[in-house]
Design a protein around this motif. Structure first.
Motif, PDB file in Angstrom:
ATOM      1  N   PHE A   1      38.150  37.799  45.533  1.00 15.43           N
ATOM      2  CA  PHE A   1      39.137  38.463  43.976  1.00 15.43           C
ATOM      3  C   PHE A   1      37.982  39.704  43.974  1.00 15.43           C
ATOM      4  O   PHE A   1      37.007  39.624  44.231  1.00 15.43           O
ATOM      5  CB  PHE A   1      39.123  38.044  43.337  1.00 15.43           C
ATOM      6  N   SER A   2      38.066  41.090  44.258  1.00 18.67           N
ATOM      7  CA  SER A   2      37.533  41.950  43.806  1.00 18.67           C
ATOM      8  C   SER A   2      38.339  43.333  42.547  1.00 18.67           C
ATOM      9  O   SER A   2      39.699  43.172  42.678  1.00 18.67           O
ATOM     10  CB  SER A   2      37.033  43.163  44.731  1.00 18.67           C
ATOM     11  N   GLY A   3      37.522  44.324  41.872  1.00 21.01           N
ATOM     12  CA  GLY A   3      38.154  44.683  41.138  1.00 21.01           C
ATOM     13  C   GLY A   3      38.613  44.563  39.685  1.00 21.01           C
ATOM     14  O   GLY A   3      38.468  42.841  39.861  1.00 21.01           O
ATOM     15  N   PRO A   4      38.752  44.852  38.990  1.00 25.04           N
ATOM     16  CA  PRO A   4      39.651  45.112  37.721  1.00 25.04           C
ATOM     17  C   PRO A   4      40.828  44.217  37.469  1.00 25.04           C
ATOM     18  O   PRO A   4      40.619  43.035  36.656  1.00 25.04           O
ATOM     19  CB  PRO A   4      39.801  46.839  37.256  1.00 25.04           C
ATOM     20  N   ASP A   5      41.607  44.226  38.952  1.00 31.09           N
ATOM     21  CA  ASP A   5      43.029  43.571  39.022  1.00 31.09           C
ATOM     22  C   ASP A   5      42.622  42.120  39.052  1.00 31.09           C
ATOM     23  O   ASP A   5      42.925  41.042  38.732  1.00 31.09           O
ATOM     24  CB  ASP A   5      43.701  44.106  39.251  1.00 31.09           C
ATOM     25  N   GLY A   6      41.338  41.901  40.224  1.00 28.47           N
ATOM     26  CA  GLY A   6      40.941  40.723  40.537  1.00 28.47           C
ATOM     27  C   GLY A   6      40.716  40.355  39.696  1.00 28.47           C
ATOM     28  O   GLY A   6      40.708  38.702  39.776  1.00 28.47           O
ATOM     29  N   LEU A   7      39.724  40.614  38.319  1.00 31.11           N
ATOM     30  CA  LEU A   7      39.140  39.537  37.788  1.00 31.11           C
ATOM     31  C   LEU A   7      40.237  39.379  36.647  1.00 31.11           C
ATOM     32  O   LEU A   7      40.652  37.995  36.814  1.00 31.11           O
ATOM     33  CB  LEU A   7      38.322  40.630  36.940  1.00 31.11           C
ATOM     34  N   THR A   8      41.524  40.045  36.179  1.00 28.72           N
ATOM     35  CA  THR A   8      42.678  39.161  35.686  1.00 28.72           C
ATOM     36  C   THR A   8      43.066  37.576  37.058  1.00 28.72           C
ATOM     37  O   THR A   8      43.156  36.761  35.989  1.00 28.72           O
ATOM     38  CB  THR A   8      43.560  39.836  36.508  1.00 28.72           C
ATOM     39  N   GLY A   9      43.356  38.380  37.746  1.00 26.15           N
ATOM     40  CA  GLY A   9      44.085  36.708  38.868  1.00 26.15           C
ATOM     41  C   GLY A   9      42.826  36.149  38.762  1.00 26.15           C
ATOM     42  O   GLY A   9      42.867  35.032  39.301  1.00 26.15           O
ATOM     43  N   LEU A  10      41.135  35.668  39.465  1.00 25.45           N
ATOM     44  CA  LEU A  10      40.620  34.926  38.913  1.00 25.45           C
ATOM     45  C   LEU A  10      39.876  34.589  37.597  1.00 25.45           C
ATOM     46  O   LEU A  10      40.291  33.142  37.403  1.00 25.45           O
ATOM     47  CB  LEU A  10      38.758  36.128  39.824  1.00 25.45           C
ATOM     48  N   LEU A  11      40.696  34.203  36.971  1.00 22.90           N
ATOM     49  CA  LEU A  11      40.384  34.531  35.644  1.00 22.90           C
ATOM     50  C   LEU A  11      41.547  33.624  35.520  1.00 22.90           C
ATOM     51  O   LEU A  11      41.591  31.780  34.756  1.00 22.90           O
ATOM     52  CB  LEU A  11      40.067  34.752  34.590  1.00 22.90           C
ATOM     53  N   ALA A  12      43.211  33.340  35.255  1.00 20.22           N
ATOM     54  CA  ALA A  12      44.011  33.043  35.607  1.00 20.22           C
ATOM     55  C   ALA A  12      43.686  32.148  36.338  1.00 20.22           C
ATOM     56  O   ALA A  12      44.885  30.875  35.865  1.00 20.22           O
ATOM     57  CB  ALA A  12      45.225  33.442  35.670  1.00 20.22           C
ATOM     58  N   ALA A  13      43.393  31.780  37.792  1.00 21.28           N
ATOM     59  CA  ALA A  13      43.763  31.077  38.286  1.00 21.28           C
ATOM     60  C   ALA A  13      42.461  29.468  37.824  1.00 21.28           C
ATOM     61  O   ALA A  13      42.630  28.975  39.319  1.00 21.28           O
ATOM     62  CB  ALA A  13      43.212  31.579  39.834  1.00 21.28           C
ATOM     63  N   SER A  14      41.595  30.108  37.440  1.00 18.13           N
ATOM     64  CA  SER A  14      40.196  29.041  37.420  1.00 18.13           C
ATOM     65  C   SER A  14      40.499  28.251  36.452  1.00 18.13           C
ATOM     66  O   SER A  14      40.659  28.438  35.048  1.00 18.13           O
ATOM     67  CB  SER A  14      38.674  30.302  37.081  1.00 18.13           C
ATOM     68  N   ASP A  15      39.972  26.583  36.434  1.00 13.80           N
ATOM     69  CA  ASP A  15      40.024  25.776  35.264  1.00 13.80           C
ATOM     70  C   ASP A  15      38.425  26.097  35.035  1.00 13.80           C
ATOM     71  O   ASP A  15      38.072  25.284  33.479  1.00 13.80           O
ATOM     72  CB  ASP A  15      39.618  24.422  36.385  1.00 13.80           C
ATOM     73  N   ILE A  16      37.206  26.465  36.095  1.00 11.17           N
ATOM     74  CA  ILE A  16      35.894  26.734  35.180  1.00 11.17           C
ATOM     75  C   ILE A  16      35.597  28.013  35.498  1.00 11.17           C
ATOM     76  O   ILE A  16      35.835  28.367  37.175  1.00 11.17           O
ATOM     77  CB  ILE A  16      34.818  25.362  36.019  1.00 11.17           C
ATOM     78  N   VAL A  17      34.726  28.883  34.789  1.00 11.39           N
ATOM     79  CA  VAL A  17      34.782  30.208  35.100  1.00 11.39           C
ATOM     80  C   VAL A  17      33.222  30.333  35.118  1.00 11.39           C
ATOM     81  O   VAL A  17      32.245  29.156  34.236  1.00 11.39           O
ATOM     82  CB  VAL A  17      35.097  31.756  33.977  1.00 11.39           C
ATOM     83  N   VAL A  18      32.427  30.833  36.264  1.00 12.20           N
ATOM     84  CA  VAL A  18      31.234  30.601  36.244  1.00 12.20           C
ATOM     85  C   VAL A  18      30.303  32.080  36.437  1.00 12.20           C
ATOM     86  O   VAL A  18      30.738  32.526  37.513  1.00 12.20           O
ATOM     87  CB  VAL A  18      31.029  29.901  37.541  1.00 12.20           C
ATOM     88  N   CYS A  19      29.806  32.430  35.380  1.00 12.44           N
ATOM     89  CA  CYS A  19      29.215  33.835  35.738  1.00 12.44           C
ATOM     90  C   CYS A  19      28.115  33.781  36.079  1.00 12.44           C
ATOM     91  O   CYS A  19      27.296  33.610  35.745  1.00 12.44           O
ATOM     92  CB  CYS A  19      28.961  34.543  33.829  1.00 12.44           C
ATOM     93  N   LEU A  20      27.962  35.069  37.741  1.00 13.78           N
ATOM     94  CA  LEU A  20      26.723  35.440  38.054  1.00 13.78           C
ATOM     95  C   LEU A  20      26.502  36.500  38.036  1.00 13.78           C
ATOM     96  O   LEU A  20      26.420  37.366  39.758  1.00 13.78           O
ATOM     97  CB  LEU A  20      26.298  34.129  39.682  1.00 13.78           C
ATOM     98  N   LEU A  21      27.023  37.141  37.452  1.00 14.70           N
ATOM     99  CA  LEU A  21      26.992  38.756  37.234  1.00 14.70           C
ATOM    100  C   LEU A  21      25.386  39.724  37.094  1.00 14.70           C
ATOM    101  O   LEU A  21      24.911  38.646  36.106  1.00 14.70           O
ATOM    102  CB  LEU A  21      27.643  39.538  37.067  1.00 14.70           C
ATOM    103  N   PRO A  22      24.800  41.092  37.694  1.00 13.05           N
ATOM    104  CA  PRO A  22      23.653  41.256  36.954  1.00 13.05           C
ATOM    105  C   PRO A  22      24.686  42.008  35.491  1.00 13.05           C
ATOM    106  O   PRO A  22      25.600  42.069  35.714  1.00 13.05           O
ATOM    107  CB  PRO A  22      23.694  41.884  38.025  1.00 13.05           C
TER     108      PRO A  22
END
Ligand code: NAP
Length: 315
Positions: A181-202
């Motif tokens: 996933f990438s970009g702002p729309d991709g974020l919504t898609g990833l969040l909706a699909a994940s049971d566990i969200v792992v943040c490794l962002l700068p």
């Protein structure tokens, strides 16, 4: 003999000695000198600085600096302190750090997948109850950030059988088993699909406060959160509200807007929070020194500065 390499940082004396010894062992042909020991002439001659949270006023006293090697993988503080006029900043990209971080991601993903927070609470209440087992293949793990650390974590998670998705700024080719996933729309898609969200962002202007009330509400109901990136990416008040409402089931936090986590922070005592003291991916002097050695040797041989951080982008 080349000019000395300046060492700048706010480490305690033992830590500084450990890093200096590791650097000297990895690069015996170079001389590493703490900034405070350099004469004015030596300061003027310095081309390379190795830094760990340096005082920007000291960095400014090295007028002929060609580049700066950070001992940390995260450089938001350095970028903020030194600004756009800084000599190129090379951050630590250390395979050993990536391995350690990937191990931590897998360990804490298992912690959530195997319902350990719930069993801890059940034990406290002396409750004997078997919760439904969710095999890894039924658990979606969404990685925010697919750089050096995110991609190492994805590899371990795929090996362990989890359904893995990863979000980056720009679209990327991803290995088998990872959904991109990438970009702002991709974020919504990833969040909706994940049971566990792992943040490794700068931490950058774009990622500060990224996980706010709206984005936490866009997560799957009852999903878990692991933040190993930077504390200020998650809005603390919004997270506490989401935990209290059960929208987020549990948060494993290794990084905080202020570190050490202040004693009056509600996160210390929240039953839905696991607090870790910024330990998921520590820099180890030996492996960091080997990375610095490779970069310094390449520079001495070619005169080319290693790939540097994009200061305007923030990472
Ligand atoms: P990296 O290689 O620079 O990767 C950063 C990733 O984040 C890239 O995939 C990048 O996307 C993505 N990204 C950045 N801004 C974004 C945005 N606005 N939207 C979407 N994606 C975005 O960094 P790294 O080495 O993996 O390290 C990541 C962070 O981990 C560090 O900056 C540091 O804060 C943290 N860290 C924590 C610990 C700890 O112990 N807790 C230890 C080390 C590092 P692109 O691929 O498109 O560029």
């Amino acid at each position: 003999m080349s000019e000395p390499i300046a060492f700048l940082g706010n480490l305690d004396p033992d830590e500084e000695a450990e890093f200096l010894a590791a650097l000297a062992a990895a690069l015996p042909e170079e001389t590493f000198r703490p900034f405070r020991t350099l004469t004015p002439d030596e300061r003027a001659a310095v081309r390379i600085a190795v830094v760990a949270n340096p005082d920007p006023a000291e960095v400014a006293q090295l007028p002929n600096l060609a580049w700066i090697h950070s001992l940390w993988a995260g450089v938001e503080r350095l970028v903020r302190d030194l600004g756009t006029g800084s000599a190129p900043i090379v951050r630590l990209i250390d395979p050993e750090l990536a391995r350690t971080m990937a191990e931590a991601v897998l360990a804490w993903t298992y912690y959530l997948q195997r319902d350990m927070p719930a069993y801890r609470r059940q034990q406290e209440a002396e409750t004997w109850r078997q919760l439904p087992y969710r095999p890894p293949g039924e658990v979606g793990v969404g990685l925010l950030g697919f750089g050096a650390l995110g991609s190492a974590a994805a590899e371990r998670l795929v090996e362990a059988g989890f359904r893995v998705a990863a979000w980056s700024r720009a679209p990327k080719a991803v290995p088998t088993g990872v959904t991109a996933f990438s970009g702002p729309d991709g974020l919504t898609g990833l969040l909706a699909a994940s049971d566990i969200v792992v943040c490794l962002l700068p931490l950058t202007e774009e990622t500060r406060g990224l996980l706010d009330a709206g984005r936490l509400a866009a997560m799957k109901p009852g999903a878990g959160l692991i933040n190993f990136g930077r504390g200020a990416i998650v809005e603390t008040e919004a997270l506490i509200a989401a935990l209290d409402a059960g929208r987020v089931s549990h948060a494993v936090l290794d990084v905080f807007p202020v570190e050490p986590l202040p004693p009056d922070s509600a996160l210390w005592r929240h039953p839905g929070v696991t607090v870790l003291p910024h330990i998921s991916g520590p820099t180890t002097p030996g492996s960091a020194a080997a990375v610095v050695a490779g970069n310094v040797r390449a520079y001495r041989a070619t005169g080319r500065i290693p790939a540097a951080v994009d200061v305007a982008r923030g990472y």
